[in-house]
Design an enzyme around this catalytic site. Structure first.
Site, mmCIF file in Angstrom:
data_model
loop_
_atom_site.group_PDB
_atom_site.id
_atom_site.type_symbol
_atom_site.label_atom_id
_atom_site.label_comp_id
_atom_site.label_asym_id
_atom_site.label_seq_id
_atom_site.Cartn_x
_atom_site.Cartn_y
_atom_site.Cartn_z
ATOM 1 N N ARG A 57 -0.608 9.577 -9.626
ATOM 2 C CA ARG A 57 -0.690 8.339 -8.835
ATOM 3 C C ARG A 57 -0.149 7.126 -9.603
ATOM 4 N NH1 ARG A 57 -3.900 7.588 -4.517
ATOM 5 N NH2 ARG A 57 -4.366 5.489 -5.259
ATOM 6 N N ARG B 136 1.832 -4.843 6.207
ATOM 7 C CA ARG B 136 1.155 -3.801 5.426
ATOM 8 C C ARG B 136 2.029 -2.558 5.441
ATOM 9 N NH1 ARG B 136 -5.059 -2.122 4.611
ATOM 10 N NH2 ARG B 136 -4.685 -0.448 3.128
ATOM 11 N N ARG C 166 0.060 7.719 -2.611
ATOM 12 C CA ARG C 166 0.577 8.782 -1.732
ATOM 13 C C ARG C 166 2.061 9.051 -2.000
ATOM 14 N NH1 ARG C 166 -1.388 6.143 3.541
ATOM 15 N NH2 ARG C 166 -1.861 4.491 2.047
ATOM 16 N N ASN D 272 1.267 3.430 -2.897
ATOM 17 C CA ASN D 272 1.782 3.861 -4.210
ATOM 18 C C ASN D 272 1.302 5.265 -4.568
ATOM 19 O OD1 ASN D 272 2.842 1.333 -4.426
ATOM 20 N ND2 ASN D 272 1.441 0.614 -6.018
ATOM 21 N N SER E 277 -7.559 -5.142 -5.269
ATOM 22 C CA SER E 277 -8.706 -5.692 -4.542
ATOM 23 C C SER E 277 -9.971 -5.586 -5.394
ATOM 24 C CB SER E 277 -8.903 -4.930 -3.227
ATOM 25 O OG SER E 277 -9.458 -3.647 -3.476
ATOM 26 N N ARG F 133 -5.033 -1.751 8.881
ATOM 27 C CA ARG F 133 -6.270 -2.505 8.682
ATOM 28 C C ARG F 133 -6.023 -3.597 7.647
ATOM 29 N NH1 ARG F 133 -7.668 2.853 6.930
ATOM 30 N NH2 ARG F 133 -7.165 3.121 4.722
ATOM 31 N N GLU G 17 -12.509 -4.102 -4.519
ATOM 32 C CA GLU G 17 -12.953 -2.712 -4.338
ATOM 33 C C GLU G 17 -12.164 -1.742 -5.227
ATOM 34 O OE1 GLU G 17 -12.350 -4.785 -1.670
ATOM 35 O OE2 GLU G 17 -14.437 -5.043 -1.026
ATOM 36 N N ASN G 18 -10.932 -2.119 -5.581
ATOM 37 C CA ASN G 18 -10.112 -1.228 -6.409
ATOM 38 C C ASN G 18 -10.688 -1.018 -7.813
ATOM 39 O OD1 ASN G 18 -6.970 -2.446 -4.984
ATOM 40 N ND2 ASN G 18 -8.190 -0.667 -4.377
ATOM 41 N N ASP H 260 0.824 -1.213 0.000
ATOM 42 C CA ASP H 260 0.000 0.000 0.000
ATOM 43 C C ASP H 260 0.861 1.268 0.000
ATOM 44 O OD1 ASP H 260 -2.391 1.376 -0.042
ATOM 45 O OD2 ASP H 260 -2.696 1.297 2.123
HETATM 46 C C1 IPE Z 1 -5.610 -2.554 -0.168
HETATM 47 O O1 IPE Z 1 -5.256 -1.228 -0.299
HETATM 48 C C2 IPE Z 1 -5.531 -3.239 -1.480
HETATM 49 C C3 IPE Z 1 -4.220 -3.363 -2.082
HETATM 50 C C4 IPE Z 1 -3.083 -2.949 -1.578
HETATM 51 C C5 IPE Z 1 -4.197 -4.032 -3.353
HETATM 52 P P1 IPE Z 1 -6.331 -0.068 -0.487
HETATM 53 O O2 IPE Z 1 -5.560 1.189 -0.617
HETATM 54 O O3 IPE Z 1 -7.243 -0.408 -1.598
HETATM 55 O O4 IPE Z 1 -7.148 -0.137 0.863
HETATM 56 P P2 IPE Z 1 -7.874 0.991 1.710
HETATM 57 O O5 IPE Z 1 -8.814 1.685 0.778
HETATM 58 O O6 IPE Z 1 -6.807 1.930 2.197
HETATM 59 O O7 IPE Z 1 -8.518 0.273 2.831
HETATM 60 C C1 IPE Z 2 -1.591 0.260 -3.382
HETATM 61 O O1 IPE Z 2 -1.375 1.637 -3.398
HETATM 62 C C2 IPE Z 2 -1.803 -0.307 -4.777
HETATM 63 C C3 IPE Z 2 -3.208 -0.604 -5.095
HETATM 64 C C4 IPE Z 2 -4.200 -0.602 -4.258
HETATM 65 C C5 IPE Z 2 -3.491 -0.962 -6.473
HETATM 66 P P1 IPE Z 2 -2.571 2.669 -3.412
HETATM 67 O O2 IPE Z 2 -2.930 2.955 -4.840
HETATM 68 O O3 IPE Z 2 -3.679 2.219 -2.563
HETATM 69 O O4 IPE Z 2 -1.864 3.944 -2.792
HETATM 70 P P2 IPE Z 2 -2.470 4.920 -1.685
HETATM 71 O O5 IPE Z 2 -2.899 4.069 -0.544
HETATM 72 O O6 IPE Z 2 -3.615 5.631 -2.324
HETATM 73 O O7 IPE Z 2 -1.347 5.818 -1.340
HETATM 74 MG MG MG Z 3 -4.069 2.442 -0.577
#
Ligand code: IPE
Ligand code: IPE
Ligand code: MG
Length: 234
Positions: free
Chosen positions: A26, A181, A17, A15, A58, A187, A60-61, A13
């Site tokens: 992003r 994580r 930010r 990437n 995920s 979480r 949800e992504n 997690d």
């Molecule tokens: C969890 O990260 C999923 C992955 C790293 C692939 P998210 O960034 O999607 O989760 P939340 O929204 O912070 O809970």
């Molecule tokens: C994790 O990084 C990668 C994926 C969930 C695909 P994020 O894209 O969730 O990065 P933040 O949490 O928004 O910084």
């Molecule tokens: Mg994230």
């Protein structure tokens, strides 16, 4: 004192930010994050860690903006073609967990091909969680079991934890010993809900693109200092 973990599961997690903090889009964070994957896998293998599970996308992504999802699809394509083909040569067995039906056909074909071609490898296992969530996995497993009951192939009285395990995407893979994580969030975000029952948790403040071999060692050190009791008294 615990030994080296056999199985590490990572929520990669931060990437987005990481990129935003540098004034970059992003998607640039996702590009950097893909390079961290290669580095950390190498480091894990060097340390004798046999199983690595990576949460890459995920269920949800899918709700993120289309351009971000499209960039991620392109990165998966590249990764499946180039980097995983490299692992194919290094005795790594590749598994995909999640609902792969939601991916474009060419990505699905490549996933199936990699799983097939690495089937006989057993030294190292890489489990990629793509379009994955723990609730979705459990829902699909329950559906499959219910179908078997309906077809008269299975008796509800015979449901055991082993039966459920065997119906999950992770069938045959040992539960993670250590879950890491990155990015400071503390979480689970719908990761491996069943499998993490007795996993040790480690939260690193570092964004995934900046996660290094040294950070991995910190997590392993923390794990080694844990006392895993599994509900028992020592
Ligand atoms: C969890 O990260 C999923 C992955 C790293 C692939 P998210 O960034 O999607 O989760 P939340 O929204 O912070 O809970
Ligand atoms: C994790 O990084 C990668 C994926 C969930 C695909 P994020 O894209 O969730 O990065 P933040 O949490 O928004 O910084
Ligand atoms: Mg994230």
């Amino acid at each position: 004192m615990t030994s080296t973990p056999q199985h590490i599961a990572i929520i990669m997690d931060g990437n987005g930010r990481w990129a935003t903090a540098k004034g970059l889009p992003r998607t640039e964070g996702h590009r950097q994050g893909a390079q961290t994957v290669t580095r950390i896998l190498e480091a894990a293998h060097k340390r004798g860690i046999r199983y690595v599970t990576l949460y890459a996308f995920s269920t949800e992504n899918w709700k993120r903006p289309a351009d971000e999802v499209n960039t991620l699809m392109d990165l998966f394509r590249q990764y499946l073609k180039k980097d995983l083909s490299e692992l194919e040569k290094q005795s790594v067995r590749i598994h995909f967990i999640g609902d792969r039906n939601r991916f474009p056909q060419d990505i699905q074909t490549q996933m199936n091909k990699l799983e097939q071609s690495t089937r006989s490898h057993d030294q190292y296992h890489l489990i990629l969680a793509l379009s994955y969530s723990g609730r979705d996995e459990l829902t699909r497993a329950v559906k499959r079991l219910a179908e078997q009951v309906k077809a008269g192939q299975f008796n509800p009285a015979d449901v055991t934890a082993e039966v459920i395990e065997a119906a999950l995407d992770t069938a045959g893979i040992p539960d993670p010993d250590l879950m890491i994580r990155t990015s400071g969030e503390q979480r689970i975000s719908n990761f491996l809900l069943w499998q993490l029952a007795y996993t040790e948790m480690y939260f690193s403040p570092v964004y995934w693109p900046d996660f290094t071999e040294e950070e991995l060692d910190k997590a392993i050190e923390a794990y080694r200092a844990r006392d895993r009791r599994f509900g028992k008294v020592k």
